[in-house]
Design a protein around this motif. Structure first.
Motif, PDB file in Angstrom:
ATOM      1  N   GLY A 122      38.720  20.743 -14.893  1.00 16.96           N
ATOM      2  CA  GLY A 122      39.208  19.857 -16.210  1.00 16.96           C
ATOM      3  C   GLY A 122      40.888  19.948 -16.154  1.00 16.96           C
ATOM      4  N   ASN A 123      41.494  20.375 -15.388  1.00 22.21           N
ATOM      5  CA  ASN A 123      42.805  20.187 -15.119  1.00 22.21           C
ATOM      6  C   ASN A 123      43.414  18.897 -14.691  1.00 22.21           C
ATOM      7  OD1 ASN A 123      45.474  20.910 -14.773  1.00 22.21           O
ATOM      8  ND2 ASN A 123      45.279  22.783 -13.610  1.00 22.21           N
ATOM      9  N   PRO A 124      44.051  18.350 -15.607  1.00 23.11           N
ATOM     10  CA  PRO A 124      44.621  16.859 -15.310  1.00 23.11           C
ATOM     11  C   PRO A 124      45.713  16.857 -14.349  1.00 23.11           C
ATOM     12  CG  PRO A 124      44.674  17.343 -17.902  1.00 23.11           C
ATOM     13  CD  PRO A 124      44.423  18.692 -17.251  1.00 23.11           C
ATOM     14  N   LYS A 125      46.343  18.101 -13.938  1.00 23.88           N
ATOM     15  CA  LYS A 125      47.424  17.832 -12.933  1.00 23.88           C
ATOM     16  C   LYS A 125      46.497  17.973 -11.605  1.00 23.88           C
ATOM     17  CE  LYS A 125      49.717  21.917 -11.878  1.00 23.88           C
ATOM     18  NZ  LYS A 125      50.401  22.883 -11.937  1.00 23.88           N
ATOM     19  N   THR A 126      45.518  18.822 -11.426  1.00 20.54           N
ATOM     20  CA  THR A 126      44.852  18.994 -10.174  1.00 20.54           C
ATOM     21  C   THR A 126      43.962  17.476  -9.880  1.00 20.54           C
ATOM     22  OG1 THR A 126      44.311  20.954 -10.777  1.00 20.54           O
ATOM     23  CG2 THR A 126      42.869  20.033  -8.878  1.00 20.54           C
ATOM     24  N   ILE A 127      43.702  16.859 -10.971  1.00 19.27           N
ATOM     25  CA  ILE A 127      42.986  15.308 -10.795  1.00 19.27           C
ATOM     26  C   ILE A 127      43.915  14.473 -10.565  1.00 19.27           C
ATOM     27  CG2 ILE A 127      41.773  13.685 -11.973  1.00 19.27           C
ATOM     28  CD1 ILE A 127      40.732  15.772 -13.997  1.00 19.27           C
ATOM     29  N   VAL A 128      45.082  14.374 -10.988  1.00 21.97           N
ATOM     30  CA  VAL A 128      46.020  13.379 -10.499  1.00 21.97           C
ATOM     31  C   VAL A 128      46.546  13.735  -9.251  1.00 21.97           C
ATOM     32  CG1 VAL A 128      48.672  12.700 -10.960  1.00 21.97           C
ATOM     33  CG2 VAL A 128      47.008  13.072 -12.857  1.00 21.97           C
ATOM     34  N   PHE A 129      46.923  14.826  -8.972  1.00 25.50           N
ATOM     35  CA  PHE A 129      47.081  15.273  -7.326  1.00 25.50           C
ATOM     36  C   PHE A 129      46.124  14.699  -6.440  1.00 25.50           C
ATOM     37  CE2 PHE A 129      47.335  17.778  -3.619  1.00 25.50           C
ATOM     38  CZ  PHE A 129      48.561  17.675  -3.264  1.00 25.50           C
ATOM     39  N   TYR A 130      44.782  14.974  -6.380  1.00 26.03           N
ATOM     40  CA  TYR A 130      44.057  14.683  -5.361  1.00 26.03           C
ATOM     41  C   TYR A 130      43.460  13.177  -5.469  1.00 26.03           C
ATOM     42  CZ  TYR A 130      43.822  19.287  -3.995  1.00 26.03           C
ATOM     43  OH  TYR A 130      44.090  20.717  -3.470  1.00 26.03           O
ATOM     44  N   MET A 131      43.460  12.664  -6.780  1.00 28.46           N
ATOM     45  CA  MET A 131      42.840  11.275  -6.959  1.00 28.46           C
ATOM     46  C   MET A 131      43.983  10.143  -6.876  1.00 28.46           C
ATOM     47  SD  MET A 131      39.708  11.719  -6.901  1.00 28.46           S
ATOM     48  CE  MET A 131      38.582  13.150  -6.980  1.00 28.46           C
ATOM     49  N   ALA A 132      45.174  10.424  -7.033  1.00 26.76           N
ATOM     50  CA  ALA A 132      46.454   9.604  -7.259  1.00 26.76           C
ATOM     51  C   ALA A 132      47.561   9.753  -6.249  1.00 26.76           C
ATOM     52  CB  ALA A 132      46.946   9.373  -8.695  1.00 26.76           C
ATOM     53  N   LEU A 133      47.880  11.171  -5.847  1.00 34.40           N
ATOM     54  CA  LEU A 133      48.802  11.676  -5.173  1.00 34.40           C
ATOM     55  C   LEU A 133      48.560  11.629  -3.671  1.00 34.40           C
ATOM     56  CD1 LEU A 133      51.114  13.711  -7.211  1.00 34.40           C
ATOM     57  CD2 LEU A 133      51.463  11.496  -6.907  1.00 34.40           C
ATOM     58  N   LEU A 134      47.300  12.192  -3.377  1.00 34.76           N
ATOM     59  CA  LEU A 134      46.872  12.401  -2.067  1.00 34.76           C
ATOM     60  C   LEU A 134      47.032  11.083  -1.142  1.00 34.76           C
ATOM     61  CD1 LEU A 134      46.001  14.466  -0.055  1.00 34.76           C
ATOM     62  CD2 LEU A 134      43.845  14.084  -0.789  1.00 34.76           C
ATOM     63  N   PRO A 135      46.233  10.051  -1.821  1.00 33.98           N
ATOM     64  CA  PRO A 135      46.325   8.914  -0.883  1.00 33.98           C
ATOM     65  C   PRO A 135      47.588   8.242  -0.400  1.00 33.98           C
ATOM     66  CG  PRO A 135      44.742   8.733  -2.742  1.00 33.98           C
ATOM     67  CD  PRO A 135      45.558   9.669  -3.028  1.00 33.98           C
ATOM     68  N   SER A 136      48.667   8.592  -1.270  1.00 29.99           N
ATOM     69  CA  SER A 136      49.912   8.236  -0.980  1.00 29.99           C
ATOM     70  C   SER A 136      50.702   9.314   0.379  1.00 29.99           C
ATOM     71  CB  SER A 136      51.104   8.145  -2.000  1.00 29.99           C
ATOM     72  OG  SER A 136      51.150   9.539  -2.513  1.00 29.99           O
ATOM     73  N   LEU A 137      50.165  10.383   0.295  1.00 29.76           N
ATOM     74  CA  LEU A 137      50.527  11.232   1.342  1.00 29.76           C
ATOM     75  C   LEU A 137      49.940  10.964   2.644  1.00 29.76           C
ATOM     76  CD1 LEU A 137      50.325  14.765  -0.745  1.00 29.76           C
ATOM     77  CD2 LEU A 137      52.324  13.128  -0.157  1.00 29.76           C
ATOM     78  N   MET A 138      48.861  10.417   2.698  1.00 28.04           N
ATOM     79  CA  MET A 138      48.172  10.394   4.346  1.00 28.04           C
ATOM     80  C   MET A 138      47.085   9.091   4.113  1.00 28.04           C
ATOM     81  SD  MET A 138      45.828  13.753   3.955  1.00 28.04           S
ATOM     82  CE  MET A 138      47.251  14.769   3.595  1.00 28.04           C
ATOM     83  N   PRO A 139      46.849   8.590   5.284  1.00 28.31           N
ATOM     84  CA  PRO A 139      46.011   7.522   5.150  1.00 28.31           C
ATOM     85  C   PRO A 139      44.207   7.950   4.934  1.00 28.31           C
ATOM     86  CG  PRO A 139      46.674   7.979   7.277  1.00 28.31           C
ATOM     87  CD  PRO A 139      47.445   8.618   6.473  1.00 28.31           C
ATOM     88  N   ILE A 140      43.627   8.286   3.897  1.00 24.84           N
ATOM     89  CA  ILE A 140      42.677   9.179   3.594  1.00 24.84           C
ATOM     90  C   ILE A 140      41.448   8.431   4.501  1.00 24.84           C
ATOM     91  CG2 ILE A 140      40.708   9.574   1.935  1.00 24.84           C
ATOM     92  CD1 ILE A 140      43.003  10.069  -0.126  1.00 24.84           C
ATOM     93  N   GLU A 141      41.333   7.220   4.750  1.00 25.55           N
ATOM     94  CA  GLU A 141      40.478   6.418   5.228  1.00 25.55           C
ATOM     95  C   GLU A 141      40.214   6.700   6.800  1.00 25.55           C
ATOM     96  OE1 GLU A 141      43.900   3.792   5.289  1.00 25.55           O
ATOM     97  OE2 GLU A 141      42.882   4.916   3.944  1.00 25.55           O
ATOM     98  N   THR A 142      41.225   7.092   7.376  1.00 26.67           N
ATOM     99  CA  THR A 142      41.371   7.618   8.915  1.00 26.67           C
ATOM    100  C   THR A 142      41.103   9.061   9.125  1.00 26.67           C
ATOM    101  OG1 THR A 142      43.773   7.729   8.832  1.00 26.67           O
ATOM    102  CG2 THR A 142      42.860   5.669   9.154  1.00 26.67           C
ATOM    103  N   ILE A 143      40.818   9.827   7.896  1.00 26.15           N
ATOM    104  CA  ILE A 143      40.802  11.352   8.176  1.00 26.15           C
ATOM    105  C   ILE A 143      39.326  11.682   8.794  1.00 26.15           C
ATOM    106  CG2 ILE A 143      40.460  13.586   7.179  1.00 26.15           C
ATOM    107  CD1 ILE A 143      42.506  12.610   5.034  1.00 26.15           C
ATOM    108  N   THR A 144      39.132  12.144  10.115  1.00 28.70           N
ATOM    109  CA  THR A 144      38.144  12.789  10.671  1.00 28.70           C
ATOM    110  C   THR A 144      37.677  13.971  10.031  1.00 28.70           C
ATOM    111  OG1 THR A 144      39.373  13.927  12.404  1.00 28.70           O
ATOM    112  CG2 THR A 144      39.037  11.553  12.750  1.00 28.70           C
TER     113      THR A 144
END
Length: 204
Positions: A122-144
């Motif tokens: 329920g922590n908004p900071k965690t949700i924003v990090f993984y759902m919004a910021l993470l995709p900008s840090l790495m190409p998620i679609e290519t992760i093995t």
């Protein structure tokens, strides 16, 4: 996964975890109220919550999570209610350090872990990090699968390291105050912090 990508991810996660928020506030409150072990048990739940969101992001389930927004809202309030319960227990606990320590040892570790897990969900900071910021840090679609396992290992190590610092500092402060009067004040301070963490979860 490229080393530089892991380094960027580790740095971003460490900053996000160490920045003030409901998660580490609750860890400090648990450690103040029950010592280092109580704080670390709560951290285990936080780690599981982060890994849950990491998995959602990696496997492209973010949209699915949005479809079940009501379920996550319920989890948020359940987590906040549990934090308020802990705040009440700390506020009303006896000032005898030995008695408080005995109560902490008798608490269910699974319940403490679940508290950390629901708080993270329920922590908004965690949700924003993984759902919004993470995709900008790495190409998620290519992760093995190997890259996913590497991210899990890095996440566990980073979150645990940050949590250890907070829990150790809070537990050290607890050991410094040994008189019943000081212990009472410390417990009430921890209770107030726990209630504040619950309010932060609900308000965001």
């Amino acid at each position: 996964m490229p080393i530089l990508t892991l380094v960027f991810y580790t740095g971003a996660l460490a900053v996000a975890a160490a920045s003030p928020g409901p998660g580490m506030t609750a860890v400090v409150a648990r450690a103040l109220g029950g010592g280092f072990r109580a704080g670390m048990t709560f951290i285990v739940g936080i780690v599981f919550g982060d890994l849950f969101y990491l998995t959602l992001a990696i496997f492209g389930l973010a949209s699915l999570a949005q479809e079940f927004n009501l379920a996550f809202l319920v989890i948020r309030y359940v987590g906040a209610a549990y934090l308020l319960y802990l705040a009440y227990k700390l506020w009303t606990s006896r000032a005898d350090p030995a008695e408080v320590a005995a109560k902490v040892r008798s608490e269910s570790a699974w319940r403490t872990v679940l508290g950390g897990f629901t708080l993270t969900l329920g922590n908004p900071k965690t949700i924003v990090f993984y759902m919004a910021l993470l995709p900008s840090l790495m190409p998620i679609e290519t992760i093995t699968l190997t890259g996913y396992l590497e991210l899990i290992g890095v996440s566990i190590a980073t979150l645990t390291a940050v949590g250890v610092v907070y829990a150790a500092a809070a537990a050290g402060a607890r050991e410094f105050f040994r008189s019943p009067r000081a212990m009472r004040r410390l417990n009430r301070t921890a209770g107030a912090m726990m209630a504040g963490a619950a309010a932060a979860v609900v308000a965001r």
